[in-house]
Design a protein around this motif. Structure first.
Motif, PDB file in Angstrom:
ATOM      1  N   LYS A 200       0.981  -1.351   0.050  1.00  0.00           N
ATOM      2  CA  LYS A 200       0.088  -0.122  -0.178  1.00  0.00           C
ATOM      3  C   LYS A 200       0.965   1.304   0.161  1.00  0.00           C
ATOM      4  CE  LYS A 200      -3.854   2.225   0.296  1.00  0.00           C
ATOM      5  NZ  LYS A 200      -3.358   3.751   0.032  1.00  0.00           N
ATOM      6  N   PRO A 201       1.799   1.441   0.906  1.00  0.00           N
ATOM      7  CA  PRO A 201       2.523   2.691   0.897  1.00  0.00           C
ATOM      8  C   PRO A 201       3.575   2.698  -0.446  1.00  0.00           C
ATOM      9  CG  PRO A 201       3.464   1.154   2.725  1.00  0.00           C
ATOM     10  CD  PRO A 201       2.308   0.503   2.381  1.00  0.00           C
ATOM     11  N   ASP A 202       3.962   1.563  -0.722  1.00  0.00           N
ATOM     12  CA  ASP A 202       5.288   1.696  -1.847  1.00  0.00           C
ATOM     13  C   ASP A 202       4.758   1.229  -3.097  1.00  0.00           C
ATOM     14  OD1 ASP A 202       6.644   2.006   0.606  1.00  0.00           O
ATOM     15  OD2 ASP A 202       7.628  -0.077   0.397  1.00  0.00           O
ATOM     16  N   PHE A 203       3.498   0.846  -3.391  1.00  0.00           N
ATOM     17  CA  PHE A 203       3.219   0.731  -4.932  1.00  0.00           C
ATOM     18  C   PHE A 203       2.645   1.994  -5.366  1.00  0.00           C
ATOM     19  CE2 PHE A 203       0.217  -0.575  -8.204  1.00  0.00           C
ATOM     20  CZ  PHE A 203       1.100  -1.246  -8.905  1.00  0.00           C
ATOM     21  N   TRP A 204       3.143   2.644  -6.450  1.00  0.00           N
ATOM     22  CA  TRP A 204       2.793   3.515  -7.182  1.00  0.00           C
ATOM     23  C   TRP A 204       3.103   3.487  -8.511  1.00  0.00           C
ATOM     24  CZ3 TRP A 204       2.762   8.177  -9.632  1.00  0.00           C
ATOM     25  CH2 TRP A 204       1.721   9.090  -9.660  1.00  0.00           C
ATOM     26  N   LEU A 205       1.903   3.732  -9.461  1.00  0.00           N
ATOM     27  CA  LEU A 205       2.086   3.447 -10.919  1.00  0.00           C
ATOM     28  C   LEU A 205       1.777   4.912 -11.609  1.00  0.00           C
ATOM     29  CD1 LEU A 205       3.212   1.186 -12.641  1.00  0.00           C
ATOM     30  CD2 LEU A 205       0.741   0.673 -12.914  1.00  0.00           C
ATOM     31  N   PRO A 206       2.753   5.351 -12.246  1.00  0.00           N
ATOM     32  CA  PRO A 206       2.412   6.610 -13.032  1.00  0.00           C
ATOM     33  C   PRO A 206       1.789   6.136 -14.330  1.00  0.00           C
ATOM     34  CG  PRO A 206       4.655   6.476 -13.113  1.00  0.00           C
ATOM     35  CD  PRO A 206       4.035   5.375 -12.165  1.00  0.00           C
ATOM     36  N   PHE A 207       0.547   7.194 -14.762  1.00  0.00           N
ATOM     37  CA  PHE A 207      -0.020   6.929 -16.141  1.00  0.00           C
ATOM     38  C   PHE A 207       0.392   8.045 -17.080  1.00  0.00           C
ATOM     39  CE2 PHE A 207      -2.766   4.479 -13.376  1.00  0.00           C
ATOM     40  CZ  PHE A 207      -3.141   3.379 -14.003  1.00  0.00           C
TER      41      PHE A 207
ATOM     42  N   GLU B  82     -12.424  -2.608 -19.635  1.00  0.00           N
ATOM     43  CA  GLU B  82     -12.018  -2.943 -20.988  1.00  0.00           C
ATOM     44  C   GLU B  82     -11.022  -1.833 -21.484  1.00  0.00           C
ATOM     45  OE1 GLU B  82     -12.386  -5.790 -21.999  1.00  0.00           O
ATOM     46  OE2 GLU B  82     -13.771  -6.288 -20.672  1.00  0.00           O
ATOM     47  N   SER B  83     -10.047  -1.187 -20.747  1.00  0.00           N
ATOM     48  CA  SER B  83      -9.293  -0.046 -20.989  1.00  0.00           C
ATOM     49  C   SER B  83      -7.879  -0.676 -20.706  1.00  0.00           C
ATOM     50  CB  SER B  83      -9.647   1.056 -20.109  1.00  0.00           C
ATOM     51  OG  SER B  83      -9.326   0.861 -18.670  1.00  0.00           O
ATOM     52  N   TRP B  84      -6.868  -0.031 -21.460  1.00  0.00           N
ATOM     53  CA  TRP B  84      -5.520  -0.381 -21.397  1.00  0.00           C
ATOM     54  C   TRP B  84      -4.893   0.102 -19.826  1.00  0.00           C
ATOM     55  CZ3 TRP B  84      -1.556   2.653 -20.123  1.00  0.00           C
ATOM     56  CH2 TRP B  84      -1.727   4.152 -20.394  1.00  0.00           C
ATOM     57  N   GLU B  85      -5.643   1.317 -19.533  1.00  0.00           N
ATOM     58  CA  GLU B  85      -5.408   1.645 -17.966  1.00  0.00           C
ATOM     59  C   GLU B  85      -5.579   0.632 -16.967  1.00  0.00           C
ATOM     60  OE1 GLU B  85      -6.273   5.489 -20.160  1.00  0.00           O
ATOM     61  OE2 GLU B  85      -7.192   3.687 -20.107  1.00  0.00           O
ATOM     62  N   TRP B  86      -6.587  -0.077 -16.920  1.00  0.00           N
ATOM     63  CA  TRP B  86      -6.802  -1.136 -15.918  1.00  0.00           C
ATOM     64  C   TRP B  86      -5.955  -2.331 -16.239  1.00  0.00           C
ATOM     65  CZ3 TRP B  86      -8.390  -2.602 -11.387  1.00  0.00           C
ATOM     66  CH2 TRP B  86      -8.874  -3.852 -11.613  1.00  0.00           C
ATOM     67  N   GLU B  87      -5.599  -2.647 -17.222  1.00  0.00           N
ATOM     68  CA  GLU B  87      -4.775  -3.721 -17.798  1.00  0.00           C
ATOM     69  C   GLU B  87      -3.338  -3.533 -17.050  1.00  0.00           C
ATOM     70  OE1 GLU B  87      -3.464  -6.513 -21.848  1.00  0.00           O
ATOM     71  OE2 GLU B  87      -4.857  -4.912 -22.060  1.00  0.00           O
TER      72      GLU B  87
ATOM     73  N   PHE C 240      -2.560  -1.404 -14.987  1.00  0.00           N
ATOM     74  CA  PHE C 240      -2.412  -1.369 -13.644  1.00  0.00           C
ATOM     75  C   PHE C 240      -2.650  -2.791 -12.857  1.00  0.00           C
ATOM     76  CE2 PHE C 240      -4.914  -1.081  -9.452  1.00  0.00           C
ATOM     77  CZ  PHE C 240      -4.003  -0.264  -8.793  1.00  0.00           C
ATOM     78  N   ILE C 241      -3.257  -3.414 -13.342  1.00  0.00           N
ATOM     79  CA  ILE C 241      -3.594  -4.696 -12.634  1.00  0.00           C
ATOM     80  C   ILE C 241      -2.477  -5.635 -12.862  1.00  0.00           C
ATOM     81  CG2 ILE C 241      -4.856  -5.918 -14.221  1.00  0.00           C
ATOM     82  CD1 ILE C 241      -5.417  -6.229 -10.622  1.00  0.00           C
TER      83      ILE C 241
ATOM     84  N   TYR D   7     -14.920  -6.415  -7.907  1.00  0.00           N
ATOM     85  CA  TYR D   7     -14.959  -6.135  -6.394  1.00  0.00           C
ATOM     86  C   TYR D   7     -14.045  -5.026  -6.103  1.00  0.00           C
ATOM     87  CZ  TYR D   7     -16.854 -10.740  -6.002  1.00  0.00           C
ATOM     88  OH  TYR D   7     -17.654 -11.803  -6.112  1.00  0.00           O
ATOM     89  N   SER D   8     -13.353  -4.327  -6.963  1.00  0.00           N
ATOM     90  CA  SER D   8     -12.572  -3.047  -6.623  1.00  0.00           C
ATOM     91  C   SER D   8     -13.311  -1.784  -7.467  1.00  0.00           C
ATOM     92  CB  SER D   8     -11.462  -3.110  -6.948  1.00  0.00           C
ATOM     93  OG  SER D   8     -11.032  -3.229  -8.249  1.00  0.00           O
ATOM     94  N   MET D   9     -14.490  -2.071  -8.562  1.00  0.00           N
ATOM     95  CA  MET D   9     -14.680  -1.126  -9.247  1.00  0.00           C
ATOM     96  C   MET D   9     -13.711  -0.400 -10.041  1.00  0.00           C
ATOM     97  SD  MET D   9     -17.964  -1.460  -9.681  1.00  0.00           S
ATOM     98  CE  MET D   9     -17.947   0.002 -10.518  1.00  0.00           C
ATOM     99  N   GLY D  10     -12.345  -0.911 -10.069  1.00  0.00           N
ATOM    100  CA  GLY D  10     -11.368  -0.084 -11.148  1.00  0.00           C
ATOM    101  C   GLY D  10     -11.106   1.029 -10.056  1.00  0.00           C
ATOM    102  N   ILE D  11     -11.196   0.987  -8.766  1.00  0.00           N
ATOM    103  CA  ILE D  11     -10.696   2.353  -8.080  1.00  0.00           C
ATOM    104  C   ILE D  11      -9.387   1.857  -7.736  1.00  0.00           C
ATOM    105  CG2 ILE D  11     -11.185   3.686  -6.192  1.00  0.00           C
ATOM    106  CD1 ILE D  11     -14.062   3.324  -6.570  1.00  0.00           C
ATOM    107  N   PRO D  12      -8.206   2.323  -7.965  1.00  0.00           N
ATOM    108  CA  PRO D  12      -7.047   2.138  -7.574  1.00  0.00           C
ATOM    109  C   PRO D  12      -6.749   1.698  -5.958  1.00  0.00           C
ATOM    110  CG  PRO D  12      -6.631   3.983  -9.057  1.00  0.00           C
ATOM    111  CD  PRO D  12      -8.256   3.588  -8.792  1.00  0.00           C
ATOM    112  N   ASP D  13      -7.250   2.565  -5.235  1.00  0.00           N
ATOM    113  CA  ASP D  13      -7.117   2.416  -3.799  1.00  0.00           C
ATOM    114  C   ASP D  13      -7.636   1.050  -3.353  1.00  0.00           C
ATOM    115  OD1 ASP D  13      -6.055   3.355  -1.069  1.00  0.00           O
ATOM    116  OD2 ASP D  13      -8.210   3.404  -0.625  1.00  0.00           O
ATOM    117  N   PHE D  14      -9.092   0.858  -3.796  1.00  0.00           N
ATOM    118  CA  PHE D  14      -9.748  -0.539  -3.568  1.00  0.00           C
ATOM    119  C   PHE D  14      -8.974  -1.790  -4.158  1.00  0.00           C
ATOM    120  CE2 PHE D  14     -13.241   2.630  -2.695  1.00  0.00           C
ATOM    121  CZ  PHE D  14     -13.497   2.406  -1.509  1.00  0.00           C
TER     122      PHE D  14
END
Length: 576
Positions: free
Chosen positions: A77-84, A320-325, A327-328, A354-361
């Motif tokens: 949680k504190p260390d993972f961060w992904l710039p878009f 169905e977006s490349w952002e979600w792909e 990220f996950i 189950y996360s609705m594509g919300i990064p924090d969840f």
């Protein structure tokens, strides 16, 4: 670490550096110490390298005891961060805002010092003249930005990372070439709004943050002094100008309550003055609840929208977006289980559901799933059923909210201020705004529908206006227009729709005339009306069509010849 850290030191709060001046390509930025001392702009590859972060990794970690691996899971949680790439757009805007804001605040120019002689409070009260000049005669170049996003989207974190890692917080000037210049430049300041409090309380927080950055005592001097909101604002403006503030970032703006702030227009009005009159760029960050500040106040504020105003509105990622792909796939690499589980479409779908594509969840769910997998023991494989089991427990509080979003029932969104806006006022807002608006994520899909409906309304209005020229009852006109529009789903060429409407209405008129002839002995008034209708003006649309048919023209050609119809693209260009 970024280049800005070389030669600098961590001050009271944030990085302090000595001014090093760089030659500027843009003539408007030359011989301005505040601009020349800023770090160079970085490219997108460097941006991603600097801002990306992930928890520690080592193949030996899998051999560690359960408790040690559970501790490593907590580091995700504190260390993972992904710039878009969209984050780089924000950086580009931020960098430009700071430079543009300083263009009209050059300490080497006489007009810069004139504002202190005139008095900042007098400048603030006077506002701008018809040419956009303040009382000191300066035309400021500052811009402002509103960043609205769903909770858990990381809107605050992206600005914190950009500011802390790509910009110094304080630049100390002593000498500019051969000229003595002893001044301090506070490049950026981020202030979080206190919960359920007023503009006055926010200003106290501003003083406290300035003191942390510079070691000053503004809070002690002004923080607890009595006075009206206007008086408090005047003092804050003086401090912001005195420290040569580059950009003010106001986070959690939705916490400002109109009941405590002298009305919701007070806050927006004050921010507008901060940007337009004194030239300090401002970024407002908030959840969808913050829209109450902008839906009415910003559009109607008595001093006008800031000249360089723009908005970013972001929803959750689309499945169905490349952002979600992207990220996950990157999140999925952060595994501390004995057995590495390959990411499958089914697992990705379950994580999204189950996360609705919300990064924090999504991050929290992934951590809980891993912890459950490790504690259960065995092969420690992640499965869809395990994701479902963990989500129903760890995300139980938000599950009802997510279910409402998935239901597609827009009427429930009024209860989901922190997840998604009330679309009724937001749709109206999106349709009416005239400033630059950037919409991302799930909100973009709704925004596209809003824009389509806006164009649909404009086309229908043109079709109705055209059809009314046939002097037919409104019920018939509406019915024909709707039939023609629906037949082409609104995408037909406008001239073809005009021609079809004319043809249908003329056919109805002829049929009605036959009915009049059959019934003429019982209805003498209709005989008179029919005679009048035979004597048509040369500009009457029915006459134009009838004469065109006599010349062998189609209905469409006849109408085009008299310029009664226009191409759809031409119409949309006129109304856009």
């Amino acid at each position: 670490m970024s280049e800005i850290n070389k030669g600098g030191f961590s001050g009271y709060n944030g990085l302090h550096v000595a001014a090093q001046y760089k030659e500027q390509i843009n003539p408007k930025n030359r011989e301005n110490p505040f601009i020349e001392a800023l770090p160079d702009r970085i490219d997108i590859d460097s941006f991603i390298d600097i801002l990306s972060s992930e928890p520690p990794k080592d193949t030996r970690f899998k051999q560690l005891p359960v408790e040690d691996r559970l501790e490593l899971v907590q580091q995700i949680k504190p260390d993972f961060w992904l710039p878009f790439p969209a984050h780089y757009d924000k950086y580009r805007n931020l960098y430009s805002m700071i430079k543009l804001g300083y263009q009209s605040r050059n300490p080497l120019q006489a007009i810069y010092n004139r504002q202190f002689a005139v008095g900042l409070d007098n400048i603030f009260k006077a506002g701008l003249d018809g040419e956009g000049r303040n009382l000191a005669g300066n035309v400021h170049t500052a811009q402002s930005l509103v960043e609205i996003a769903i909770n858990g989207f990381g809107k605050s974190q992206v600005y914190e990372r950009m500011l802390n890692q790509l910009f110094p917080k304080v630049i100390h000037h002593n000498k500019y070439h051969d000229r003595i210049l002893t001044t301090t430049q506070l490049v950026w300041l981020k202030v979080e709004c206190p919960y359920n409090k007023s503009v006055g309380t926010f200003i106290k927080s501003f003083y406290a943050e300035v003191d942390k950055a510079l070691g000053t005592a503004f809070y002690e001097k002004w923080g607890e002094k009595p006075g009206t909101i206007d008086k408090h604002v005047m003092r804050m403006i003086q401090v912001a100008t005195q420290v040569n503030l580059g950009v003010l970032v106001i986070d959690e703006i939705q916490k400002i309550q109109s009941a405590y702030s002298g009305g919701k227009e007070n806050m927006i009005d004050y921010i507008t003055q901060l940007v337009n009159t004194l030239g300090i760029p401002t970024i407002l960050i908030g959840s969808f609840k913050a829209l109450y500040l902008f839906k009415d106040s910003l559009a109607n504020t008595r001093r006008g929208i800031p000249n360089g105003f723009s908005e970013n509105i972001s929803g959750h990622m689309v499945e169905e977006s490349w952002e979600w792909e992207y990220f996950i796939e990157n999140l999925w690499e952060q595994q501390y289980t004995l057995t590495y589980t390959e990411l499958t479409p089914a697992l990705s779908k379950a994580m999204y559901f189950y996360s609705m594509g919300i990064p924090d969840f999504a991050v929290k769910l992934f951590m809980h799933v891993q912890s459950k997998t490790i504690v259960q023991g065995g092969y420690e494989k992640t499965t869809v059923s395990l994701i479902r089991e963990v989500a129903e427990i760890s995300l139980g509080l938000v599950r009802p909210i997510f279910e409402k979003i998935r239901s597609g029932d827009y009427s429930v969104y009024k209860d989901l201020d922190e997840i998604k806006p009330d679309w009724a006022p937001l749709n109206g807002y999106l349709r009416e705004v005239s400033h630059r608006l950037n919409v991302q994520g799930s909100v973009a899909e709704e925004h596209a529908r809003v824009l389509q409906r806006k164009k649909d309304d404009e086309v229908l209005m043109q079709l109705n206006s055209f059809a009314m020229q046939f002097d037919r009852p409104s019920t018939i006109v509406t019915s024909v227009v709707e039939q023609v529009y629906a037949a082409g789903k609104g995408m037909s060429d406008l001239s073809l729709m005009y021609a079809q409407i004319a043809k249908m209405l003329l056919e109805k008129e002829k049929n009605d005339s036959k009915g009049d002839s059959f019934d003429q002995r019982q209805s003498p008034k209709r005989i008179k009306k029919a005679k009048v209708e035979l004597s048509l003006s040369a500009d009457d649309i029915r006459y134009v069509v009838d004469e065109g048919h006599k010349q062998g023209l189609t209905t469409e050609e006849a109408l085009e010849k008299k310029s009664y119809i226009r191409d759809l693209n031409e119409l949309l260009n006129l109304t856009s």
